[in-house]
Design a protein around this motif. Structure first.
Motif, PDB file in Angstrom:
ATOM      1  N   THR A 104     -46.425  13.371   1.731  1.00 32.97           N
ATOM      2  CA  THR A 104     -47.214  14.464   1.159  1.00 32.97           C
ATOM      3  C   THR A 104     -47.504  15.533   2.196  1.00 32.97           C
ATOM      4  N   GLU A 105     -47.920  15.104   3.398  1.00 30.90           N
ATOM      5  CA  GLU A 105     -48.241  16.053   4.464  1.00 30.90           C
ATOM      6  C   GLU A 105     -46.985  16.756   4.976  1.00 30.90           C
ATOM      7  N   GLN A 106     -45.906  16.005   5.092  1.00 28.44           N
ATOM      8  CA  GLN A 106     -44.678  16.599   5.605  1.00 28.44           C
ATOM      9  C   GLN A 106     -44.127  17.643   4.635  1.00 28.44           C
ATOM     10  N   ILE A 107     -44.207  17.345   3.346  1.00 26.08           N
ATOM     11  CA  ILE A 107     -43.746  18.301   2.339  1.00 26.08           C
ATOM     12  C   ILE A 107     -44.632  19.538   2.330  1.00 26.08           C
ATOM     13  N   ALA A 108     -45.917  19.336   2.450  1.00 27.37           N
ATOM     14  CA  ALA A 108     -46.850  20.474   2.469  1.00 27.37           C
ATOM     15  C   ALA A 108     -46.557  21.395   3.643  1.00 27.37           C
ATOM     16  N   ALA A 109     -46.255  20.814   4.818  1.00 23.65           N
ATOM     17  CA  ALA A 109     -45.927  21.631   5.993  1.00 23.65           C
ATOM     18  C   ALA A 109     -44.639  22.414   5.760  1.00 23.65           C
ATOM     19  N   ALA A 110     -43.673  21.760   5.152  1.00 24.71           N
ATOM     20  CA  ALA A 110     -42.399  22.434   4.889  1.00 24.71           C
ATOM     21  C   ALA A 110     -42.581  23.577   3.898  1.00 24.71           C
ATOM     22  N   ARG A 111     -43.377  23.353   2.858  1.00 29.24           N
ATOM     23  CA  ARG A 111     -43.582  24.375   1.832  1.00 29.24           C
ATOM     24  C   ARG A 111     -44.441  25.522   2.344  1.00 29.24           C
ATOM     25  N   ASP A 112     -45.367  25.227   3.279  1.00 29.64           N
ATOM     26  CA  ASP A 112     -46.147  26.309   3.891  1.00 29.64           C
ATOM     27  C   ASP A 112     -45.239  27.233   4.687  1.00 29.64           C
ATOM     28  N   ALA A 113     -44.273  26.643   5.410  1.00 28.59           N
ATOM     29  CA  ALA A 113     -43.351  27.445   6.210  1.00 28.59           C
ATOM     30  C   ALA A 113     -42.274  28.098   5.363  1.00 28.59           C
ATOM     31  N   HIS A 114     -41.901  27.441   4.250  1.00 29.05           N
ATOM     32  CA  HIS A 114     -40.829  27.955   3.392  1.00 29.05           C
ATOM     33  C   HIS A 114     -41.233  27.780   1.925  1.00 29.05           C
ATOM     34  N   PRO A 115     -42.014  28.703   1.407  1.00 28.96           N
ATOM     35  CA  PRO A 115     -42.460  28.589   0.012  1.00 28.96           C
ATOM     36  C   PRO A 115     -41.379  29.000  -0.989  1.00 28.96           C
ATOM     37  N   GLU A 116     -40.278  29.528  -0.510  1.00 28.02           N
ATOM     38  CA  GLU A 116     -39.228  30.014  -1.413  1.00 28.02           C
ATOM     39  C   GLU A 116     -38.499  28.846  -2.074  1.00 28.02           C
ATOM     40  N   GLY A 117     -37.879  29.138  -3.192  1.00 31.00           N
ATOM     41  CA  GLY A 117     -37.061  28.150  -3.871  1.00 31.00           C
ATOM     42  C   GLY A 117     -37.862  27.043  -4.523  1.00 31.00           C
ATOM     43  N   THR A 118     -37.153  26.018  -4.964  1.00 30.97           N
ATOM     44  CA  THR A 118     -37.784  24.861  -5.599  1.00 30.97           C
ATOM     45  C   THR A 118     -37.439  23.602  -4.820  1.00 30.97           C
ATOM     46  N   LEU A 119     -38.312  22.624  -4.906  1.00 30.13           N
ATOM     47  CA  LEU A 119     -38.150  21.375  -4.176  1.00 30.13           C
ATOM     48  C   LEU A 119     -37.099  20.508  -4.886  1.00 30.13           C
ATOM     49  N   ALA A 120     -35.994  20.229  -4.186  1.00 33.45           N
ATOM     50  CA  ALA A 120     -34.907  19.468  -4.787  1.00 33.45           C
ATOM     51  C   ALA A 120     -34.989  17.992  -4.443  1.00 33.45           C
ATOM     52  N   SER A 121     -35.266  17.664  -3.191  1.00 30.88           N
ATOM     53  CA  SER A 121     -35.331  16.262  -2.787  1.00 30.88           C
ATOM     54  C   SER A 121     -35.923  16.154  -1.396  1.00 30.88           C
ATOM     55  N   VAL A 122     -36.210  14.930  -1.005  1.00 31.19           N
ATOM     56  CA  VAL A 122     -36.695  14.622   0.352  1.00 31.19           C
ATOM     57  C   VAL A 122     -35.868  13.451   0.865  1.00 31.19           C
ATOM     58  N   ILE A 123     -35.390  13.580   2.110  1.00 38.83           N
ATOM     59  CA  ILE A 123     -34.571  12.544   2.730  1.00 38.83           C
ATOM     60  C   ILE A 123     -35.331  11.989   3.924  1.00 38.83           C
ATOM     61  N   THR A 124     -35.590  10.699   3.920  1.00 38.43           N
ATOM     62  CA  THR A 124     -36.344  10.081   5.003  1.00 38.43           C
ATOM     63  C   THR A 124     -35.467   9.949   6.252  1.00 38.43           C
ATOM     64  N   PRO A 125     -36.078   9.858   7.439  1.00 36.27           N
ATOM     65  CA  PRO A 125     -35.297   9.784   8.675  1.00 36.27           C
ATOM     66  C   PRO A 125     -34.485   8.484   8.745  1.00 36.27           C
ATOM     67  N   PRO A 126     -33.221   8.563   9.218  1.00 40.11           N
ATOM     68  CA  PRO A 126     -32.428   7.347   9.382  1.00 40.11           C
ATOM     69  C   PRO A 126     -32.843   6.507  10.573  1.00 40.11           C
ATOM     70  N   GLY A 127     -33.509   7.122  11.550  1.00 41.64           N
ATOM     71  CA  GLY A 127     -33.939   6.399  12.742  1.00 41.64           C
ATOM     72  C   GLY A 127     -35.247   6.948  13.264  1.00 41.64           C
ATOM     73  N   PRO A 128     -35.857   6.271  14.239  1.00 41.32           N
ATOM     74  CA  PRO A 128     -37.166   6.704  14.743  1.00 41.32           C
ATOM     75  C   PRO A 128     -37.144   8.050  15.447  1.00 41.32           C
ATOM     76  N   GLU A 129     -35.987   8.499  15.931  1.00 39.04           N
ATOM     77  CA  GLU A 129     -35.895   9.768  16.649  1.00 39.04           C
ATOM     78  C   GLU A 129     -35.466  10.918  15.749  1.00 39.04           C
ATOM     79  N   ASP A 130     -35.311  10.650  14.451  1.00 39.75           N
ATOM     80  CA  ASP A 130     -34.810  11.675  13.542  1.00 39.75           C
ATOM     81  C   ASP A 130     -35.922  12.309  12.720  1.00 39.75           C
TER      82      ASP A 130
END
Length: 494
Positions: A104-130
């Motif tokens: 929820t927080e990560q999406i909110a940060a992304a949408r604050d920086a880029h409010p354009e368009g519509t939310l299509a999907s979210v992909i979780t990190p494949p590893g701890p450094e990603d």
């Protein structure tokens, strides 16, 4: 006198021609030298003479396509490392934290920086450094997306890129270069020509190299697998060319077959085969209980997107928790429902062996899985197709897969160069017969074929031409060229 002439007896020089190919070149007797009264083995000699001619012309004319495919494929092989080098700031976090923030927080940060368009999907990190990827759909991007990269530990936006089905701009550019030379659908013909003819050239080269009549080297594994270090001139080139082709054969067969599965015309026929054999991957039913049945879109998360106003960001965390409880670990893509009667979809995207491609449909209101599609339920053909594509792209076995593909590409490049070098080395060197290149194998080889071979061969070639349309269509110019060459030669004689 050339070194080739010093090494080969005169009768060999006068009777031999070179089959220039990507799979294993060799010096073959011309049909004229082998013609004569019918005797045991004449059918094989006729087939062999025909293979020499086909091998030669296919090698000469298809080699440029294969060379381009090898060079562009070699460049594409190391895109994971190139992505990390070019886009490391977006793909990696600055520092690994104790635990990730809620989506929820990560999406909110992304949408604050880029409010354009519509939310299509979210992909979780494949590893701890990603980083986490928040995918946005914008009409002006067409089939591409804007992907926002978020540090999962701080919810800080690391940057954004225009992606194509998850691929970075660099990977997308190299992928298009390899598939179609940036020429669109028309350009795809080049790669389908290469894939259609590659296995033919490889198979022909193997048959000729392993079954050649002259020499004793083929009777030992060393003679087949290793170059002849004592040879000189064209024989040395031929030995290197052929031995390398033998080592590459399995890999080239694999690349030809897997490349054809997603080509345009042969790929369509492969799809028909999957339809007939019921070999497609099982579809995920995304309909909520009581709704009209719908199935998951194969490109879910990469289409026009979903109404952000109707998607509660908190649902992402709830849906992810349900999917984790259902056994979907590692990297997953969460896609909101397309409408009010559809469920969320969560799909694993782990392309490295052992792969994970499980999918579930989730109803966040009830907190339950409404449908699932498991990798273990895939038909054998669907599994082979999926794994073959990942292996072709260098993803299935990680770095080892990439290194193997790079070696195959480099080996193919050398084999092509050696093939053309043999053609040049076989040129006449006498004062009255100077030429830039060597002679092509003699015409009329089909006349040496026995009736049973013709009865079996002609329908087999027709069937191959149907299954691999580009192979069939490009075979026609070879036949026209052969007839034209015969007419020109006959005109000179008369």
């Amino acid at each position: 006198m050339s070194s080739t002439q010093e090494q080969a007896p005169r009768d060999d020089r006068e009777q031999a021609v070179v089959a220039v190919t990507e799979s294993g070149g060799l010096t073959e007797p011309s049909p004229a030298a082998e013609a004569g009264p019918s005797q045991p083995g004449s059918s094989w000699r006729g087939v062999r003479a025909l293979l020499v001619r086909l091998h030669f012309y296919a090698g000469v004319f298809v080699a440029p396509f294969l060379l381009v495919a090898a060079l562009t494929g070699l460049a594409y092989t190391f895109t994971p490392q190139l992505d990390q080098l070019v886009y490391g700031d977006q793909l990696r976090v600055d520092q690994v934290g104790d635990g990730p923030r809620p989506l929820t927080e990560q999406i909110a940060a992304a949408r604050d920086a880029h409010p354009e368009g519509t939310l299509a999907s979210v992909i979780t990190p494949p590893g701890p450094e990603d980083t986490t990827r928040v995918v946005l759909s914008l009409p002006e991007l067409g089939d591409k997306q804007r992907t926002v990269f978020v540090d999962p530990y701080t919810a800080k936006v690391q940057g954004e890129l225009t992606t194509w089905y998850g691929s970075t701009p660099l990977t997308t550019w190299l992928d298009d270069l390899h598939r179609n030379l940036h020429l669109g659908e028309t350009g795809r013909l080049y790669s389908e020509v290469a894939a259609s003819w590659l296995w033919v050239i490889v198979a022909g080269g193997l048959v000729l190299w392993l079954g050649r009549a002259r020499g004793q080297r083929a009777k030992s594994a060393r003679g087949v697998l290793l170059p002849d270090r004592a040879a000189r001139g064209v024989r040395r080139t031929r030995s290197r060319h052929a031995a390398t082709g033998v080592w590459l054969a399995i890999g080239l067969f694999f690349l030809s077959a897997t490349g054809l599965t997603w080509s345009h015309y042969a790929g369509d026929h492969f799809g028909q085969l999957l339809d007939a054999a019921k070999g497609h991957a099982p579809e995920l039913v995304t309909t909520l209980p009581g709704g009209a049945e719908t199935t998951e879109d194969k490109h879910a998360g990469h289409g026009p997107g979903h109404d952000s106003a109707s998607t509660d960001p908190a649902d992402f965390d709830a849906v992810l928790a349900v999917a984790r409880d259902a056994g979907l670990g590692g990297r997953v893509e969460l896609t909101p429902p397309a409408n009010a009667v559809s469920a969320w979809t969560v799909a694993q995207a782990d392309n490295r062996w052992p792969v994970h491609y499980d999918q579930v449909a989730v109803d966040p209101a009830e907190g339950e899985v409404t449908a699932e599609s498991r990798w273990t339920d895939y038909p054998a053909l669907a599994k082979l197709s999926k794994l073959g594509v990942q292996g072709h792209m260098g993803l299935l076995f990680g770095l080892a897969n990439q290194i193997l593909l790079a070696l195959i590409a480099l080996g193919l490049i050398f084999v092509i160069v050696w093939g053309y070098r043999m053609w040049w080395q076989r040129r006449p060197m006498r004062d009255d017969r100077i030429a830039v290149l060597g002679k092509a194998p003699a015409r009329g080889t089909w006349r040496q074929l026995s009736l049973p071979v013709l009865i079996i061969g002609i329908p087999a070639v027709a069937a191959l031409g149907w299954a691999l349309p580009v192979l069939g269509i490009t075979l026609i110019p070879f036949l026209i060229l052969d007839v034209a060459a015969g007419l020109v030669r006959r005109g000179r004689v008369t």
